[in-house]
Structures are given as structure tokens and as C-alpha cells.
Design an enzyme around this catalytic site. Structure first.
Site, PDB file in Angstrom:
ATOM      1  N   ASN A 157      44.391  32.252  50.920  1.00 57.80           N
ATOM      2  CA  ASN A 157      45.512  32.881  50.213  1.00 57.80           C
ATOM      3  C   ASN A 157      46.821  32.797  50.983  1.00 57.80           C
ATOM      4  OD1 ASN A 157      43.521  34.738  51.561  1.00 57.80           O
ATOM      5  ND2 ASN A 157      45.287  36.107  51.545  1.00 57.80           N
ATOM      6  N   GLN A 185      41.854  32.165  44.831  1.00 58.16           N
ATOM      7  CA  GLN A 185      43.102  31.393  44.871  1.00 58.16           C
ATOM      8  C   GLN A 185      42.930  29.964  44.366  1.00 58.16           C
ATOM      9  OE1 GLN A 185      46.048  32.643  45.442  1.00 58.16           O
ATOM     10  NE2 GLN A 185      45.554  34.605  46.398  1.00 58.16           N
ATOM     11  N   HIS A 207      44.153  38.841  38.000  1.00 52.97           N
ATOM     12  CA  HIS A 207      45.620  38.935  38.160  1.00 52.97           C
ATOM     13  C   HIS A 207      46.232  37.793  38.958  1.00 52.97           C
ATOM     14  CE1 HIS A 207      46.125  40.770  42.314  1.00 52.97           C
ATOM     15  NE2 HIS A 207      44.850  41.032  42.124  1.00 52.97           N
ATOM     16  N   THR A 244      31.490  51.871  31.325  1.00 53.95           N
ATOM     17  CA  THR A 244      32.038  51.253  30.110  1.00 53.95           C
ATOM     18  C   THR A 244      33.033  50.165  30.500  1.00 53.95           C
ATOM     19  OG1 THR A 244      31.733  53.299  28.924  1.00 53.95           O
ATOM     20  CG2 THR A 244      33.287  51.735  27.962  1.00 53.95           C
ATOM     21  N   CYS A 336      49.321  43.780  52.156  1.00 45.04           N
ATOM     22  CA  CYS A 336      48.349  44.855  52.417  1.00 45.04           C
ATOM     23  C   CYS A 336      48.679  45.994  51.469  1.00 45.04           C
ATOM     24  CB  CYS A 336      48.481  45.398  53.834  1.00 45.04           C
ATOM     25  SG  CYS A 336      48.491  44.142  55.082  1.00 45.04           S
TER      26      CYS A 336
HETATM   27  N1  PLP Z   1      40.327  37.194  47.689  1.00 42.23           N
HETATM   28  C1  PLP Z   1      41.489  36.543  47.821  1.00 42.23           C
HETATM   29  C2  PLP Z   1      41.494  35.163  48.402  1.00 42.23           C
HETATM   30  C3  PLP Z   1      42.679  37.154  47.442  1.00 42.23           C
HETATM   31  O1  PLP Z   1      43.836  36.493  47.583  1.00 42.23           O
HETATM   32  C4  PLP Z   1      42.638  38.457  46.896  1.00 42.23           C
HETATM   33  C5  PLP Z   1      43.895  39.162  46.528  1.00 42.23           C
HETATM   34  O2  PLP Z   1      44.863  39.146  47.275  1.00 42.23           O
HETATM   35  C6  PLP Z   1      41.399  39.104  46.767  1.00 42.23           C
HETATM   36  C7  PLP Z   1      40.266  38.435  47.169  1.00 42.23           C
HETATM   37  C8  PLP Z   1      41.282  40.490  46.175  1.00 42.23           C
HETATM   38  O3  PLP Z   1      41.443  40.439  44.795  1.00 42.23           O
HETATM   39  P1  PLP Z   1      41.582  41.752  43.871  1.00 42.23           P
HETATM   40  O4  PLP Z   1      43.014  42.162  43.966  1.00 42.23           O
HETATM   41  O5  PLP Z   1      41.204  41.309  42.495  1.00 42.23           O
HETATM   42  O6  PLP Z   1      40.638  42.785  44.401  1.00 42.23           O
END
Ligand code: PLP
Length: 393
Positions: A157, A185, A207, A244, A336
Site C-alpha cells: 500500500n 491494493q 473502499h 445481519t 493510521c
Molecule cells: N490491507 C491493505 C494493504 C490496506 O491498504 C488496507 C487499508 O489501508 C487494509 C488492509 C485495511 O482495509 P480496511 O480499511 O478495509 O480494514
């Protein structure tokens, strides 16, 4: 007063909600039924979830029956990273979790494994998982306490560096382990197939694709091997995740998944072109800019949309604020929950002196040439001030 133009270049933190996903969420909010109810209202909500399961499965190259909806990637990671599995009705123990040093905290924290049962897999200075080290770790795994589980992300990420998952899978298979791939990602940016990656589980998040926040999925290779549930209760999602279902968020997730598949190649070629233009412009403005994962003669494969850079003399916190004041949203490493900026564990794992940190620019489907030009103009001003010691701290 003219409206202030904002340029959003933080798509790896979250993608703006797409029009299709918004529409799907709103339509689903109008459904009154509980998907577990047998009446018509319930069946309408159930039909929507069934369709969404097919769409998300298509994104992952998987079977619809193997998709479990969760509240996001973090929950999916906590669900699958556990020593307690079942093979059908038979309990199966996982003795140790091996996680790459560059995993997102959702995975790196090790889920339900005790801390002393989690081992880090190092990465090379180029930011890719060290396959020789993985081979060595699995060759010396003590199988008496259970099988090894390995977690390696599809693409990082922060750096956008694509990981050698297929090669890692061959090593994991040789040692009889399980492979979990955080594809958050990579989904929509790389072709994705759980079978082709030879992974046992994929983790997805809505998202990051333009769907609503608070929806995600754990995708399994089959139906037999599943983790002990994390959320117990009414037995929804075939008992794998009770509660649910968040029908509207799942509907938005599915719309985003459909859009991610449609025209993926063309869209990504366009995004890569903008990213390359941006990186060339940055190097023209500041010859000393370091683009992580892109070193002369030693490039590694990166996502089409991500640039992670360090600029000598510019602290990442200072840079992030300076760009924000210029109307540009980007990020200093990963976001964060507290909003605080820590040293990037990814740069540290790569052996880069992470003292000043780095800034991440991540582009997406609606990023335009004008956005890139605005970014470069701001980059020029900030890099110039840095030279004169104003933006430096
Ligand atoms: N894994 C990666 C590589 C991410 O970039 C993120 C979000 O920043 C997550 C996991 C966590 O995702 P979520 O916000 O759906 O818990």
C-alpha cells in the site's frame, strides 16, 4: 471568492465513492427486508447479496460460494489469521504464522495468533519479499505444533511494489503450508485470480475500489478448509461470519467490483501514463528525488497508480502539510487511525534510512492531467522552499 480547487491523490488510503456504488447503496437502502427472512422483503435483500457475492467472486477469479462478506479487510484478516482451522468437521492446527515485514498492520499484527507464534519474512532492499528467506523459514518450521501459514500481500500500500506471490505460493506448497494474500491494493489494478496465484485465501476491501467504507471479504479457494469464525451468533454467511449483513454496503462493494473489472486494462494504462508523466516531472524539478522501487537499472514491478518518494531535506510530516495547504491530498506512508505519522515500517524493512520519511501519491480512475500539473506545480514550490530551508524541518 473563487472555489478552492482540491486535488485528491490519496486513492490508496481510500478511493472516492464512485457514482455507480453510490447509486447501488441508495437503492439497497430502500430495501426493507432482513436477508435471513423468508418473506418477499427478505428474499429481495437475499437476492441482492447473492448477486453481490457473484460480482465480488468475479473480481477475485473465485467461486461465489467461497466469498464471505465482512466489515472490511481488517476483519477478514483477523478472521483468517488464526491457529484454529477446520477441514470439514476435522480441526486443523496452524503452528506458526509467517508474515512479510511490509504487510499492512491489519495483517502484520498477526490476527488471533499469539505474538510468539508470528515470524517476519524479510524483504530485499528493492521492497520485495525475500523468497530465499521464506524458503529457509519454512524448511526449518517445526511441524509438530501444526502447519505453517504464510501471509504475503499482492501489492504494498505504501510503495505500490508488486510481490512475487505466485513464486511464494510454490514454496509454501512444497512445505505443505497455507497462503493468505492481502489483495486489497492489487484488486482492480492487477488481474486477480485466486487459483492462478495458487493462494488459499484472499482479502479484499470495498473502499479501495470506489465502494463504501466498512465492507470487505474473505475469499477462500474452496469450502472445506475454513478458519474458526471470529464473529459468532445467528450463523449468517454459512456460519463463518454472524450478524445481519450490511446489505447497502455490500451492494456498493459489488458495484465497485463490477466497475473495477470493466475496462480495467485501458483505465490502468491511462493511470500509468499519468503516473509516469508525474514522475518524469518530479525528476526534472528535483534531480535528487528518490522514487522507491524505481532505481536506475533496478526497477521492480509497481502498481500503475502509486509513487512513494523521498526528497532530501523534506520531512514527510512537513511535506504532507505543505501539500495540503497547496490543496493537494496525499499521504505520508500509510494512514493510521490516529492520523499520526510514524516511521514507515516498509522503508525500514527495505533498509532505507527512513529518518525523513516519504510521501505517497496515489492516483485513481478520475485523476486528470490537470491534477498531475497542479501536483507538479506544488511539488516545484515545495522542493524550491526546501532548498532554501523554509519547508525543511
Ligand atoms: N490491507 C491493505 C494493504 C490496506 O491498504 C488496507 C487499508 O489501508 C487494509 C488492509 C485495511 O482495509 P480496511 O480499511 O478495509 O480494514
Amino acid at each position: 471568492m473563487p472555489e478552492k480547487v482540491r486535488t485528491y491523490l490519496d486513492w490508496n488510503a481510500t478511493a472516492p465513492l464512485s457514482a455507480a456504488a453510490r447509486q447501488a447503496v441508495l437503492a439497497a437502502l430502500a430495501l426493507d427486508g432482513n436477508p435471513s427472512s423468508v418473506h418477499g422483503e427478505g428474499r429481495a435483500a437475499r437476492a441482492l447479496i447473492d448477486g453481490a457475492r457473484r460480482d465480488v467472486a468475479a473480481l477475485a477469479g473465485a467461486e461465489a460460494a467461497h466469498v464471505t462478506f465482512t466489515s472490511g479487510a481488517t476483519e477478514a484478516a483477523n478472521m483468517v489469521l488464526t491457529p484454529d482451522f477446520r477441514m470439514g468437521r476435522t480441526p486443523l492446527s496452524i503452528g506458526r504464522l509467517y508474515v512479510s515485514a511490509i504487510e499492512h498492520p491489519a495483517v502484520r499484527e498477526g490476527g488471533r495468533f499469539a505474538k510468539d507464534k508470528v515470524t517476519e519474512i524479510p524483504v530485499t532492499p528493492m521492497g520485495v519479499v525475500d523468497l530465499a528467506a521464506l524458503e529457509h523459514l519454512l524448511a526449518t518450521h517445526d511441524a509438530s505444533a501444526g502447519l505453517p501459514m504464510v501471509a504475503i500481500m499482492l501489492a504494498n500500500n505504501e510503495t505500490g511494489i508488486v510481490q512475487p506471490v505466485r513464486e511464494a505460493a510454490a514454496i509454501v506448497r512444497r512445505h505443505g503450508g497455507l497462503l493468505v494474500v492481502d489483495a486489497v491494493q492489487g484488486a482492480g489494478r492487477l488481474p486477480l485470480s485466486i487459483a492462478e496465484l495458487d493462494a488459499d485465501f484472499l482479502i479484499l476491501s470495498s473502499h479501495k475500489l470506489g465502494g463504501p467504507k466498512g465492507a470487505g471479504a474473505l475469499v477462500a479457494r474452496g469450502e472445506v478448509l475454513m478458519p474458526k469464525p471470529l464473529v459468532h451468533g445467528g450463523g449468517q454467511e454459512k456460519g463463518h461470519r454472524s450478524g445481519t449483513e450490511n446489505v447497502s454496503a455490500i451492494a456498493g462493494f459489488a458495484a465497485a467490483a463490477r466497475a473495477a473489472i470493466e475496462g480495467m486494462d485501458g483505465r490502468n494504462i491511462g493511470i500509468a501514463g499519468l503516473r509516469d508523466r508525474m514522475e518524469a516531472g518530479m525528476a526534472e524539478i528535483a534531480a535528487d528525488v528518490v522514487i522507491h522501487g524505481r532505481l536506475p537499472g533496478r526497477d521492480v514491478s509497481r502498481l500503475c497508480n502509486t509513487t512513494f518518494f523521498s526528497l532530501p531535506g523534506l520531512k514527510s510530516e512537513t511535506g504532507q502539510i505543505a501539500f495540503d495547504l497547496e490543496g493537494i491530498a496525499l499521504s505520508a506512508g500509510s494512514a493510521c487511525s490516529s492520523g499520526k505519522v510514524g516511521a514507515s515500517h516498509v522503508l525500514t524493512a527495505m533498509g532505507f534510512d527512513a529518518g525523513l520519511g516519504a510521501l505517497r501519491v496515489s492516483l485513481g480512475a478520475t485523476t486528470s492531467e490537470a491534477d498531475v500539473e497542479r501536483f507538479l506545480a506544488a511539488f516545484g514550490r515545495i522542493a524550491g522552499r526546501r532548498r532554501h530551508g523554509v519547508a525543511a524541518a
